[in-house]
Design a protein around this motif. Structure first.
Motif, PDB file in Angstrom:
ATOM      1  N   ILE A   7       0.864  -1.173   0.000  1.00  0.00           N
ATOM      2  CA  ILE A   7       0.000   0.000   0.000  1.00  0.00           C
ATOM      3  C   ILE A   7       0.908   1.234   0.000  1.00  0.00           C
ATOM      4  O   ILE A   7       2.134   1.110   0.131  1.00  0.00           O
ATOM      5  CB  ILE A   7      -0.941   0.019   1.218  1.00  0.00           C
ATOM      6  N   PHE A   8       0.315   2.409  -0.151  1.00  0.00           N
ATOM      7  CA  PHE A   8       1.120   3.630  -0.259  1.00  0.00           C
ATOM      8  C   PHE A   8       0.528   4.717   0.629  1.00  0.00           C
ATOM      9  O   PHE A   8      -0.694   4.815   0.791  1.00  0.00           O
ATOM     10  CB  PHE A   8       1.193   4.112  -1.711  1.00  0.00           C
ATOM     11  N   ALA A   9       1.406   5.525   1.208  1.00  0.00           N
ATOM     12  CA  ALA A   9       0.979   6.624   2.068  1.00  0.00           C
ATOM     13  C   ALA A   9       0.479   7.793   1.238  1.00  0.00           C
ATOM     14  O   ALA A   9       0.875   7.976   0.083  1.00  0.00           O
ATOM     15  CB  ALA A   9       2.137   7.066   2.968  1.00  0.00           C
ATOM     16  N   ASP A  10      -0.378   8.591   1.829  1.00  0.00           N
ATOM     17  CA  ASP A  10      -0.973   9.727   1.133  1.00  0.00           C
ATOM     18  C   ASP A  10       0.081  10.700   0.606  1.00  0.00           C
ATOM     19  O   ASP A  10      -0.080  11.282  -0.471  1.00  0.00           O
ATOM     20  CB  ASP A  10      -1.946  10.466   2.061  1.00  0.00           C
ATOM     21  N   TYR A  11       1.187  10.881   1.343  1.00  0.00           N
ATOM     22  CA  TYR A  11       2.191  11.855   0.908  1.00  0.00           C
ATOM     23  C   TYR A  11       2.991  11.376  -0.311  1.00  0.00           C
ATOM     24  O   TYR A  11       3.760  12.148  -0.874  1.00  0.00           O
ATOM     25  CB  TYR A  11       3.132  12.218   2.054  1.00  0.00           C
ATOM     26  N   ASP A  12       2.816  10.133  -0.705  1.00  0.00           N
ATOM     27  CA  ASP A  12       3.455   9.616  -1.915  1.00  0.00           C
ATOM     28  C   ASP A  12       2.490   9.555  -3.083  1.00  0.00           C
ATOM     29  O   ASP A  12       2.713   8.833  -4.056  1.00  0.00           O
ATOM     30  CB  ASP A  12       4.047   8.224  -1.654  1.00  0.00           C
ATOM     31  N   THR A  13       1.392  10.303  -3.005  1.00  0.00           N
ATOM     32  CA  THR A  13       0.417  10.337  -4.097  1.00  0.00           C
ATOM     33  C   THR A  13       0.158  11.793  -4.482  1.00  0.00           C
ATOM     34  O   THR A  13       0.480  12.725  -3.747  1.00  0.00           O
ATOM     35  CB  THR A  13      -0.915   9.679  -3.689  1.00  0.00           C
ATOM     36  N   GLU A  14      -0.439  11.962  -5.651  1.00  0.00           N
ATOM     37  CA  GLU A  14      -0.794  13.300  -6.128  1.00  0.00           C
ATOM     38  C   GLU A  14      -2.070  13.200  -6.951  1.00  0.00           C
ATOM     39  O   GLU A  14      -2.397  12.143  -7.499  1.00  0.00           O
ATOM     40  CB  GLU A  14       0.340  13.875  -6.984  1.00  0.00           C
ATOM     41  N   GLY A  15      -2.796  14.313  -7.007  1.00  0.00           N
ATOM     42  CA  GLY A  15      -4.038  14.326  -7.776  1.00  0.00           C
ATOM     43  C   GLY A  15      -5.129  15.061  -7.041  1.00  0.00           C
ATOM     44  O   GLY A  15      -4.885  16.080  -6.381  1.00  0.00           O
ATOM     45  N   ASP A  16      -6.362  14.576  -7.160  1.00  0.00           N
ATOM     46  CA  ASP A  16      -7.517  15.233  -6.568  1.00  0.00           C
ATOM     47  C   ASP A  16      -7.367  15.318  -5.046  1.00  0.00           C
ATOM     48  O   ASP A  16      -6.785  14.420  -4.425  1.00  0.00           O
ATOM     49  CB  ASP A  16      -8.802  14.460  -6.891  1.00  0.00           C
ATOM     50  N   PRO A  17      -7.894  16.397  -4.456  1.00  0.00           N
ATOM     51  CA  PRO A  17      -7.847  16.506  -2.989  1.00  0.00           C
ATOM     52  C   PRO A  17      -8.601  15.347  -2.347  1.00  0.00           C
ATOM     53  O   PRO A  17      -9.598  14.846  -2.885  1.00  0.00           O
ATOM     54  CB  PRO A  17      -8.545  17.843  -2.714  1.00  0.00           C
ATOM     55  N   LEU A  18      -8.107  14.917  -1.219  1.00  0.00           N
ATOM     56  CA  LEU A  18      -8.792  13.853  -0.490  1.00  0.00           C
ATOM     57  C   LEU A  18     -10.073  14.403   0.109  1.00  0.00           C
ATOM     58  O   LEU A  18     -10.118  15.542   0.570  1.00  0.00           O
ATOM     59  CB  LEU A  18      -7.891  13.310   0.625  1.00  0.00           C
ATOM     60  N   PRO A  19     -11.140  13.584   0.103  1.00  0.00           N
ATOM     61  CA  PRO A  19     -12.377  14.047   0.738  1.00  0.00           C
ATOM     62  C   PRO A  19     -12.143  14.286   2.216  1.00  0.00           C
ATOM     63  O   PRO A  19     -11.473  13.496   2.887  1.00  0.00           O
ATOM     64  CB  PRO A  19     -13.356  12.882   0.499  1.00  0.00           C
ATOM     65  N   SER A  20     -12.658  15.391   2.737  1.00  0.00           N
ATOM     66  CA  SER A  20     -12.451  15.708   4.149  1.00  0.00           C
ATOM     67  C   SER A  20     -13.594  15.134   4.969  1.00  0.00           C
ATOM     68  O   SER A  20     -14.753  15.162   4.565  1.00  0.00           O
ATOM     69  CB  SER A  20     -12.392  17.228   4.348  1.00  0.00           C
ATOM     70  N   ALA A  21     -13.218  14.579   6.133  1.00  0.00           N
ATOM     71  CA  ALA A  21     -14.223  14.029   7.041  1.00  0.00           C
ATOM     72  C   ALA A  21     -14.770  15.137   7.927  1.00  0.00           C
ATOM     73  O   ALA A  21     -14.128  16.159   8.158  1.00  0.00           O
ATOM     74  CB  ALA A  21     -13.594  12.936   7.908  1.00  0.00           C
ATOM     75  N   ALA A  22     -15.998  14.925   8.409  1.00  0.00           N
ATOM     76  CA  ALA A  22     -16.550  15.861   9.384  1.00  0.00           C
ATOM     77  C   ALA A  22     -15.622  15.880  10.599  1.00  0.00           C
ATOM     78  O   ALA A  22     -15.166  14.849  11.058  1.00  0.00           O
ATOM     79  CB  ALA A  22     -17.952  15.417   9.791  1.00  0.00           C
ATOM     80  N   PHE A  23     -15.368  17.064  11.106  1.00  0.00           N
ATOM     81  CA  PHE A  23     -14.353  17.178  12.148  1.00  0.00           C
ATOM     82  C   PHE A  23     -14.814  18.179  13.194  1.00  0.00           C
ATOM     83  O   PHE A  23     -15.063  19.334  12.889  1.00  0.00           O
ATOM     84  CB  PHE A  23     -13.034  17.627  11.525  1.00  0.00           C
ATOM     85  N   MET A  24     -14.955  17.720  14.416  1.00  0.00           N
ATOM     86  CA  MET A  24     -15.322  18.608  15.510  1.00  0.00           C
ATOM     87  C   MET A  24     -14.281  18.478  16.608  1.00  0.00           C
ATOM     88  O   MET A  24     -13.896  17.380  16.989  1.00  0.00           O
ATOM     89  CB  MET A  24     -16.708  18.248  16.061  1.00  0.00           C
ATOM     90  N   VAL A  25     -13.806  19.595  17.092  1.00  0.00           N
ATOM     91  CA  VAL A  25     -12.815  19.603  18.164  1.00  0.00           C
ATOM     92  C   VAL A  25     -13.489  20.060  19.446  1.00  0.00           C
ATOM     93  O   VAL A  25     -14.153  21.094  19.476  1.00  0.00           O
ATOM     94  CB  VAL A  25     -11.635  20.533  17.832  1.00  0.00           C
ATOM     95  N   VAL A  26     -13.332  19.289  20.490  1.00  0.00           N
ATOM     96  CA  VAL A  26     -13.906  19.647  21.776  1.00  0.00           C
ATOM     97  C   VAL A  26     -13.174  20.852  22.339  1.00  0.00           C
ATOM     98  O   VAL A  26     -11.946  20.890  22.365  1.00  0.00           O
ATOM     99  CB  VAL A  26     -13.805  18.450  22.744  1.00  0.00           C
ATOM    100  N   GLN A  27     -13.937  21.845  22.803  1.00  0.00           N
ATOM    101  CA  GLN A  27     -13.345  23.036  23.393  1.00  0.00           C
ATOM    102  C   GLN A  27     -13.397  22.991  24.921  1.00  0.00           C
ATOM    103  O   GLN A  27     -12.697  23.719  25.593  1.00  0.00           O
ATOM    104  CB  GLN A  27     -14.084  24.280  22.894  1.00  0.00           C
ATOM    105  N   GLY A  28     -14.222  22.139  25.471  1.00  0.00           N
ATOM    106  CA  GLY A  28     -14.352  22.057  26.926  1.00  0.00           C
ATOM    107  C   GLY A  28     -15.792  22.208  27.329  1.00  0.00           C
ATOM    108  O   GLY A  28     -16.587  21.293  27.162  1.00  0.00           O
ATOM    109  N   GLY A  29     -16.158  23.361  27.843  1.00  0.00           N
ATOM    110  CA  GLY A  29     -17.522  23.562  28.316  1.00  0.00           C
ATOM    111  C   GLY A  29     -18.380  24.377  27.368  1.00  0.00           C
ATOM    112  O   GLY A  29     -19.420  24.890  27.776  1.00  0.00           O
TER     113      GLY A  29
END
Length: 304
Positions: free
Chosen positions: A132-154
């Motif tokens: 298999i190959f790591a992402d940094y050894d590939t080129e082309g279309d942007p990778l689809p981004s996953a939904a991403f939420m960062v916890v801030q605390g309260g």
């Protein structure tokens, strides 16, 4: 020089022996790495294992052995895939890229076992390596981004995230007022209870407690093929649940190193016990993240 497929019996035998040698070398690297991690824990050090645990969350669909191999060969990778899989994502592997070698099972029909889900049973007779190959050894279309939420605390976003995550849990989750059992949370396998007094004022901490109890549900209760005699002792159960919560919490930016770093040295220098626990933890993490994705809940990229 272009690859030439073996054609004569001698060439095929030589290719088979070369493949077996690579496979054995990969297995040896896994054993050496697991032993090193166990020895470090025996000496009271947990930094490298914690680093691996955060890394492994990115590749939770892979077995523990293959997570170790990816970590050893491509520690900076965020994604890995085969040559054709990258093409399917609109990306190509760069010329001269170094392959990451992982293990794939060799399976044959098992005529003595009953069918599984209407299909003939299979059994594993060995392993082979695949590339298999790591992402940094590939080129082309942007990778689809996953939904991403960062916890801030309260903050309100954290509270909303916690509500959506608990809604995706396969067992009911309820809040209990007062001291309850004196714990921040508990489960009997059929429900998860969170202590409002101890968790409600700090949703980021509540998230870790919630994942700890969900890991217990996934790992340590009878049903789904689990037998009481197969379950680890109480100390190991708590350790596995805490480790799984550490990995899952890291997805959402919750730093819990201080809460788990010293505790996980309980695994000591026992490489076999460590490997068994890490395998169970990986399955729990994969199961929980799979449930969240099926419910359409936000799933973060693992922290670097």
């Amino acid at each position: 020089m272009p690859y030439k497929k073996p054609s004569t019996p001698e060439e095929k035998e030589a290719a088979r022996e070369a493949s077996q040698a690579v496979t054995q070398e990969l297995m040896s690297r896994i054993d050496t790495c697991a032993l090193r991690l166990a020895e470090q824990l025996g000496a009271g050090a947990s930094d490298e294992l914690l680093t691996f645990m955060r890394f492994s969350a990115r590749f939770h669909t892979y077995s523990l052995n293959n997570q170790l191999l990816i970590w050893l060969q491509a520690p900076e990778a965020a994604h890995v895939a085969g040559f054709q899989a990258w093409r399917g994502l609109g990306r190509s592997v760069r010329k001269g890229a170094k392959a990451v070698r992982v293990l794939a099972p060799l399976v044959v029909p098992d005529h003595e076992a009953p069918p599984v889900n209407g299909r003939p049973a299979q059994r594993i007779v060995g392993f082979k390596y695949s590339s298999i190959f790591a992402d940094y050894d590939t080129e082309g279309d942007p990778l689809p981004s996953a939904a991403f939420m960062v916890v801030q605390g309260g903050d309100d976003g954290t509270c909303a995230l916690l509500r959506s995550l608990t809604a995706a849990c396969p067992v009911p989750v309820r809040w209990e007022d007062g001291e309850g059992r004196g714990a921040h949370g508990w489960t009997d396998g059929g429900q998860i209870v969170l202590c409002r007094e101890k968790c409600d004022l700090e949703p980021a901490h509540a998230l870790r407690v919630f994942f700890h109890e969900w890991a217990h549900v996934s790992l340590h209760f009878q049903g789904a093929g689990k037998r009481a005699e197969d379950l680890p002792d109480r100390q190991t159960r708590e350790l596995e649940a805490d480790a799984a919560a550490y990995v899952l919490s890291s997805f959402y930016g919750v730093e819990t190193t201080a809460a788990v770093a010293d505790y996980i040295t309980t695994w000591g220098g026992n490489a076999e016990k460590l490997h068994a626990s890490m395998t169970r933890i990986g399955r729990a993490v994969s199961s929980i993240l799979g449930a969240l994705r099926c419910q359409g809940e936000p799933v973060a990229r693992a922290a670097a």
